[in-house]
Design an enzyme around this catalytic site. Sequence first.
Site, PDB file in Angstrom:
ATOM      1  N   CYS A 196       0.632  -1.147   0.059  1.00 26.39           N
ATOM      2  CA  CYS A 196       0.222  -0.104   0.037  1.00 26.39           C
ATOM      3  C   CYS A 196       0.909   1.468  -0.049  1.00 26.39           C
ATOM      4  CB  CYS A 196      -0.962   0.002   1.322  1.00 26.39           C
ATOM      5  SG  CYS A 196      -2.484   0.752   0.961  1.00 26.39           S
ATOM      6  N   HIS A 246      -3.548  -5.074   0.836  1.00 23.71           N
ATOM      7  CA  HIS A 246      -2.686  -6.046   1.876  1.00 23.71           C
ATOM      8  C   HIS A 246      -3.008  -7.436   1.622  1.00 23.71           C
ATOM      9  CE1 HIS A 246      -2.291  -2.042   4.201  1.00 23.71           C
ATOM     10  NE2 HIS A 246      -3.176  -1.577   3.221  1.00 23.71           N
ATOM     11  N   GLU A 278      -1.381  -9.466   3.368  1.00 21.89           N
ATOM     12  CA  GLU A 278      -1.155  -9.869   4.659  1.00 21.89           C
ATOM     13  C   GLU A 278      -2.451 -10.564   5.359  1.00 21.89           C
ATOM     14  OE1 GLU A 278      -0.630  -6.845   3.989  1.00 21.89           O
ATOM     15  OE2 GLU A 278      -1.246  -5.531   5.733  1.00 21.89           O
TER      16      GLU A 278
END
Length: 611
Positions: free
Chosen positions: A398, A527, A529
Amino acid sequence: MKYVLVTGGVVSGLGKGVTASSIGVVLKACGLRVTSIKIDPYLNTDAGTMSPFEHGEVFVLDDGGEVDLDLGNYERFLDIKLTCDNNITTGKIYQSVINKERRGDYLGKTVQVVPHITDAIQEWIERVAVIPVDGKEGPADVCVIELGGTIGDIESMPFIEALGQFSYRVGPGNFCLVHVSLVPVLSVVGEQKTKPTQHSVRGLRGLGLTPNILACRSTKVLNENVKEKLSQFCHVPASNIITLNDVTNIWHIPLLLRDQKAHDAILKVLNLQGVAREPDLDEWTNRAKLCDSLHDPVRIAMVGKYTGLSDSYLSVWKALLHASVACRKKLVVDWVPSTDLEDTTAKEAPDAYKAAWNLLKGADGILVPGGFGDRGVQGKILAAKYAREKNVPYLGICLGMQIAVIEFARSVMNLQDANSTEFDPDTRTPCVVFMPEGSKTHMGATMRLGSRRTYFEVTDCKAAKLYGNVSYVDERHRHRYESQVNPDMVAKFESAGLAFVGKDETGKRMEIIELPAHPYFVGVQFHPEFKSRPGKPSALFLGLIASSCGQLDALLQNPSQPNKHIPAKISSNGVFSPKVYPNGHQNGHAYKPVKSLVNGNYYANGNGVHV
Ligand code: GLN
């Protein structure tokens, strides 16, 4: 639907979240379908407005919900996808009741905490518990509800009252209360003390809730006489008293529960004994052992703002861990405060400057995570420049992608004033611009949130290969600004060596960048993750770690089998202790102390640690 409620007593930060997730894992391993609800008794409607520095990261769901990081625990441990309604807050409940009151739905009645707020809580739980979260149709068998905070907190009182009524309403056989408590060991006498647990159980009973199971946090296994004492004073059978002692890594917790037959106790209370099978936790056992056996480090420099609290980047840390385990490496995260890399620090605090650069230079790979605001941006740009010029593997998430684009425009294309309009609204070379999905004139509710699709424009690139040569990927977003490249400039960027390999469906938003000539330099607007799982590491994190330890080529040969590119080597000695050293833990504010990771050891410091 059967319900397991997990409450906490004595002190906060006992690891209730991990315990509740682990209960879910064991029940799932018994063949049951499991969902979960997290109750946060704070007034914020959601975690979106809360500072990661105070409260840990804001976890983002597929539906765009900005929720408490505990929902990340559930998603990772149970491999499910939750909705924003799976996180109940006082703010949400009051908002729904007040909206009803304004609509006149209460027909002139006096609107009160009991019964209106307590009814709203129960209705919410029943409505959300039946939403399928595991990709299958129909409701789950069991819903694990975690009540945040500690028994006795003023702000959780309406929830306790509601849950007391709820347990009575759904009846015995459908409701199991697990109370997570603390059994401290006084160093002077070395004795395991039961009094704090006795008091907290008394408090629970006084509020109308009866525990079925006690899960006791303690450094060592509880002595039998201690269990008997607890049993006698808390009116819980000794077989329902479980010890949660310190372990070397969190993946041992479901095993700890299974070894003490916690599943049998829960299944008995829930009348599910005939339905469930013996838990199959082979995968968890292997992973927990493997993790303990890893010694060879992979060092990742995480260059960010909130470096004082590792929970601020919890999912990023977990995604790195999942990828490291798949590469059979011991993860070492070096937190580098981005401001310390800046020239002003060289003058004002030369030691901090030197230390930060030493960490960066000693790293095998560099990660710049997401962030907001312009503090420390220059330091992040310097980190991206260093990674690009020195061929050090880089993953920018990001903001980490946005600064990489700015750095490239400035250094390689000689566009000195290239910037994001977030940092300089009047920049003459805006390469990152405000690109909300809705209104362009309002800042509120303009975040691009949740799952969005990215289409690969280029197939012969590392990102596409790592994702398994698919034509698109769905990943979660949380941002306002976006790299936008003037169509006239795309060719110039590309001839200078920057490839825009993934874009949104309109082709206007740049979602993935790559430097094809670099060993691994990838930036993503989303993102990744949030979707990483212990057994299924996120593709781009795996790429970063593999490239940081010289395994990228092998991985790219066989990307569809992420953790199969390295043969497993499990030895029984050694302790898993990734070096995570936040500079000074923030610990404690009224409701729930922010949680920290020390040594990566579950429970090592008495603070809750997440998965
Ligand atoms: N501040 C940037 C934006 O709003 C990046 C956000 C992020 O990194 N999550 O677009």
